[in-house]
Structure formats: structure tokens, C-alpha cells
Design a protein around this motif. Sequence first.
Motif, PDB file in Angstrom:
ATOM      1  N   MET A   1       0.823  -1.196   0.000  1.00 14.68           N
ATOM      2  CA  MET A   1       0.000   0.000   0.000  1.00 14.68           C
ATOM      3  C   MET A   1       0.866   1.259   0.000  1.00 14.68           C
ATOM      4  SD  MET A   1      -3.403   0.349   0.319  1.00 14.68           S
ATOM      5  CE  MET A   1      -4.672   1.032   1.283  1.00 14.68           C
ATOM      6  N   ALA A   2       1.889   1.289   0.873  1.00 19.01           N
ATOM      7  CA  ALA A   2       2.788   2.437   0.918  1.00 19.01           C
ATOM      8  C   ALA A   2       3.565   2.557  -0.387  1.00 19.01           C
ATOM      9  CB  ALA A   2       3.735   2.329   2.108  1.00 19.01           C
ATOM     10  N   HIS A   3       3.910   1.389  -0.968  1.00 18.17           N
ATOM     11  CA  HIS A   3       4.622   1.391  -2.241  1.00 18.17           C
ATOM     12  C   HIS A   3       3.755   2.025  -3.336  1.00 18.17           C
ATOM     13  CE1 HIS A   3       7.314   0.169  -5.415  1.00 18.17           C
ATOM     14  NE2 HIS A   3       6.328  -0.455  -6.025  1.00 18.17           N
ATOM     15  N   ASP A   4       2.476   1.695  -3.362  1.00 16.92           N
ATOM     16  CA  ASP A   4       1.553   2.276  -4.341  1.00 16.92           C
ATOM     17  C   ASP A   4       1.465   3.787  -4.170  1.00 16.92           C
ATOM     18  OD1 ASP A   4       1.008  -0.184  -5.466  1.00 16.92           O
ATOM     19  OD2 ASP A   4      -0.848  -0.488  -4.339  1.00 16.92           O
ATOM     20  N   HIS A   5       1.396   4.230  -2.921  1.00 14.32           N
ATOM     21  CA  HIS A   5       1.303   5.664  -2.638  1.00 14.32           C
ATOM     22  C   HIS A   5       2.540   6.394  -3.164  1.00 14.32           C
ATOM     23  CE1 HIS A   5       0.018   9.276  -0.593  1.00 14.32           C
ATOM     24  NE2 HIS A   5       1.224   9.372  -0.043  1.00 14.32           N
ATOM     25  N   GLU A   6       3.716   5.831  -2.953  1.00 17.07           N
ATOM     26  CA  GLU A   6       4.964   6.439  -3.435  1.00 17.07           C
ATOM     27  C   GLU A   6       5.001   6.445  -4.954  1.00 17.07           C
ATOM     28  OE1 GLU A   6       7.308   8.154  -1.790  1.00 17.07           O
ATOM     29  OE2 GLU A   6       5.900   7.896  -0.119  1.00 17.07           O
ATOM     30  N   ARG A   7       4.517   5.389  -5.576  1.00 22.89           N
ATOM     31  CA  ARG A   7       4.484   5.316  -7.038  1.00 22.89           C
ATOM     32  C   ARG A   7       3.537   6.371  -7.609  1.00 22.89           C
ATOM     33  NH1 ARG A   7       7.069   5.072 -11.424  1.00 22.89           N
ATOM     34  NH2 ARG A   7       5.798   4.387 -13.144  1.00 22.89           N
ATOM     35  N   PHE A   8       2.373   6.552  -6.959  1.00 24.72           N
ATOM     36  CA  PHE A   8       1.423   7.570  -7.406  1.00 24.72           C
ATOM     37  C   PHE A   8       2.040   8.967  -7.276  1.00 24.72           C
ATOM     38  CE2 PHE A   8      -2.132   4.494  -6.143  1.00 24.72           C
ATOM     39  CZ  PHE A   8      -2.216   3.975  -7.421  1.00 24.72           C
ATOM     40  N   LYS A   9       2.774   9.198  -6.195  1.00 19.40           N
ATOM     41  CA  LYS A   9       3.438  10.492  -6.007  1.00 19.40           C
ATOM     42  C   LYS A   9       4.486  10.724  -7.085  1.00 19.40           C
ATOM     43  CE  LYS A   9       4.863  11.578  -1.899  1.00 19.40           C
ATOM     44  NZ  LYS A   9       5.353  11.529  -0.510  1.00 19.40           N
ATOM     45  N   GLN A  10       5.233   9.675  -7.425  1.00 26.38           N
ATOM     46  CA  GLN A  10       6.246   9.787  -8.468  1.00 26.38           C
ATOM     47  C   GLN A  10       5.580  10.051  -9.822  1.00 26.38           C
ATOM     48  OE1 GLN A  10       8.882   6.446  -8.803  1.00 26.38           O
ATOM     49  NE2 GLN A  10       9.911   7.276 -10.591  1.00 26.38           N
ATOM     50  N   ASP A  11       4.510   9.321 -10.108  1.00 24.57           N
ATOM     51  CA  ASP A  11       3.781   9.533 -11.365  1.00 24.57           C
ATOM     52  C   ASP A  11       3.271  10.963 -11.460  1.00 24.57           C
ATOM     53  OD1 ASP A  11       4.229   6.894 -12.028  1.00 24.57           O
ATOM     54  OD2 ASP A  11       2.181   6.228 -11.573  1.00 24.57           O
ATOM     55  N   LEU A  12       2.717  11.481 -10.374  1.00 25.23           N
ATOM     56  CA  LEU A  12       2.199  12.842 -10.367  1.00 25.23           C
ATOM     57  C   LEU A  12       3.318  13.855 -10.580  1.00 25.23           C
ATOM     58  CD1 LEU A  12      -0.284  14.621 -10.075  1.00 25.23           C
ATOM     59  CD2 LEU A  12       0.083  14.629  -7.616  1.00 25.23           C
ATOM     60  N   SER A  13       4.461  13.627  -9.978  1.00 20.54           N
ATOM     61  CA  SER A  13       5.602  14.529 -10.165  1.00 20.54           C
ATOM     62  C   SER A  13       6.044  14.551 -11.623  1.00 20.54           C
ATOM     63  CB  SER A  13       6.773  14.105  -9.284  1.00 20.54           C
ATOM     64  OG  SER A  13       6.490  14.348  -7.935  1.00 20.54           O
ATOM     65  N   GLU A  14       6.074  13.388 -12.254  1.00 17.45           N
ATOM     66  CA  GLU A  14       6.458  13.313 -13.665  1.00 17.45           C
ATOM     67  C   GLU A  14       5.434  14.033 -14.544  1.00 17.45           C
ATOM     68  OE1 GLU A  14       7.117   9.194 -14.551  1.00 17.45           O
ATOM     69  OE2 GLU A  14       8.757   9.051 -13.096  1.00 17.45           O
ATOM     70  N   LEU A  15       4.161  13.847 -14.247  1.00 12.76           N
ATOM     71  CA  LEU A  15       3.121  14.550 -15.002  1.00 12.76           C
ATOM     72  C   LEU A  15       3.220  16.053 -14.799  1.00 12.76           C
ATOM     73  CD1 LEU A  15       0.085  12.182 -14.348  1.00 12.76           C
ATOM     74  CD2 LEU A  15       1.214  12.580 -16.539  1.00 12.76           C
ATOM     75  N   ASP A  16       3.494  16.473 -13.567  1.00 13.64           N
ATOM     76  CA  ASP A  16       3.644  17.899 -13.273  1.00 13.64           C
ATOM     77  C   ASP A  16       4.779  18.508 -14.084  1.00 13.64           C
ATOM     78  OD1 ASP A  16       1.539  17.829 -11.497  1.00 13.64           O
ATOM     79  OD2 ASP A  16       2.788  17.936  -9.695  1.00 13.64           O
ATOM     80  N   ALA A  17       5.893  17.815 -14.180  1.00 14.09           N
ATOM     81  CA  ALA A  17       7.039  18.324 -14.936  1.00 14.09           C
ATOM     82  C   ALA A  17       6.664  18.536 -16.402  1.00 14.09           C
ATOM     83  CB  ALA A  17       8.221  17.377 -14.805  1.00 14.09           C
ATOM     84  N   GLY A  18       5.966  17.588 -16.985  1.00 11.48           N
ATOM     85  CA  GLY A  18       5.523  17.735 -18.369  1.00 11.48           C
ATOM     86  C   GLY A  18       4.520  18.856 -18.536  1.00 11.48           C
ATOM     87  N   PHE A  19       3.628  18.979 -17.572  1.00 10.26           N
ATOM     88  CA  PHE A  19       2.607  20.024 -17.647  1.00 10.26           C
ATOM     89  C   PHE A  19       3.233  21.408 -17.497  1.00 10.26           C
ATOM     90  CE2 PHE A  19      -0.961  22.519 -15.870  1.00 10.26           C
ATOM     91  CZ  PHE A  19      -1.821  22.390 -16.946  1.00 10.26           C
ATOM     92  N   ILE A  20       4.248  21.513 -16.675  1.00  9.67           N
ATOM     93  CA  ILE A  20       4.941  22.795 -16.513  1.00  9.67           C
ATOM     94  C   ILE A  20       5.547  23.225 -17.842  1.00  9.67           C
ATOM     95  CG2 ILE A  20       6.969  23.881 -15.448  1.00  9.67           C
ATOM     96  CD1 ILE A  20       6.210  22.229 -12.900  1.00  9.67           C
ATOM     97  N   ARG A  21       6.112  22.284 -18.574  1.00 12.05           N
ATOM     98  CA  ARG A  21       6.684  22.614 -19.886  1.00 12.05           C
ATOM     99  C   ARG A  21       5.601  23.077 -20.847  1.00 12.05           C
ATOM    100  NH1 ARG A  21      11.427  22.263 -23.040  1.00 12.05           N
ATOM    101  NH2 ARG A  21      10.788  23.639 -24.723  1.00 12.05           N
ATOM    102  N   VAL A  22       4.431  22.456 -20.784  1.00  9.71           N
ATOM    103  CA  VAL A  22       3.306  22.883 -21.623  1.00  9.71           C
ATOM    104  C   VAL A  22       2.916  24.316 -21.265  1.00  9.71           C
ATOM    105  CG1 VAL A  22       0.850  22.502 -22.089  1.00  9.71           C
ATOM    106  CG2 VAL A  22       2.415  20.561 -22.033  1.00  9.71           C
ATOM    107  N   LEU A  23       2.857  24.620 -19.978  1.00  5.67           N
ATOM    108  CA  LEU A  23       2.512  25.985 -19.558  1.00  5.67           C
ATOM    109  C   LEU A  23       3.551  27.003 -20.023  1.00  5.67           C
ATOM    110  CD1 LEU A  23       1.134  25.427 -15.947  1.00  5.67           C
ATOM    111  CD2 LEU A  23      -0.143  26.003 -18.017  1.00  5.67           C
ATOM    112  N   GLU A  24       4.822  26.640 -19.939  1.00  5.55           N
ATOM    113  CA  GLU A  24       5.877  27.533 -20.437  1.00  5.55           C
ATOM    114  C   GLU A  24       5.689  27.819 -21.918  1.00  5.55           C
ATOM    115  OE1 GLU A  24      10.141  27.173 -19.024  1.00  5.55           O
ATOM    116  OE2 GLU A  24       9.283  25.198 -18.552  1.00  5.55           O
ATOM    117  N   ASP A  25       5.447  26.762 -22.689  1.00  5.20           N
ATOM    118  CA  ASP A  25       5.245  26.930 -24.129  1.00  5.20           C
ATOM    119  C   ASP A  25       4.001  27.768 -24.418  1.00  5.20           C
ATOM    120  OD1 ASP A  25       7.513  25.429 -24.540  1.00  5.20           O
ATOM    121  OD2 ASP A  25       6.431  23.606 -25.111  1.00  5.20           O
TER     122      ASP A  25
END
Length: 73
Positions: A1-25
Motif C-alpha cells: 500500500m505504501a509502495h503504491d502511494h509512493e508510485r502515485f506520487k512519483q507519477d504525479l511529479s512526472e506529469l507535473d514536470a511535463g505540464f509545466i513545460r506545456v505551460l511555459e510553451d
Amino acid sequence: MAHDHERFKQDLSELDAGFIRVLEDLIDALIANGSLRLTDLPPQALEKLAERKRTRQRLQGALNLISDDDAIL
């Protein structure tokens, strides 16, 4: 369960990084077509945008293994 939570946090961070680039563009496109002026943005936003651009330029320069002046055989 804790592993899933950490994976979801990592996935969200990766999505955020991509979305930030979209906002910059998007901001760059709005400025280019005159819909947005840099002076419309708060100073904190301007500083964050400038810092990201400087960091990206430094990274791009570090990754540029062959300069435009070098002859390619």
C-alpha cells in the motif's frame, strides 16, 4: 500500500514536470502573438520563468556535443 502511494506520487511529479513545460510553451506562444505581456505577470512568476529558461539553456548548452560551427564529415 505504501509502495503504491509512493508510485502515485512519483507519477504525479512526472506529469507535473511535463505540464509545466506545456505551460511555459503556452506562455511563450501568448507573448509571441501579443495576447499576453510579460508585465501582465506577477514578479514572482517572471522570476520563476526566467530561472527555468536559464536552467534549460545551460542544460541545452551542456548537451550540445557538436557546435553549429563544427564541420560534420
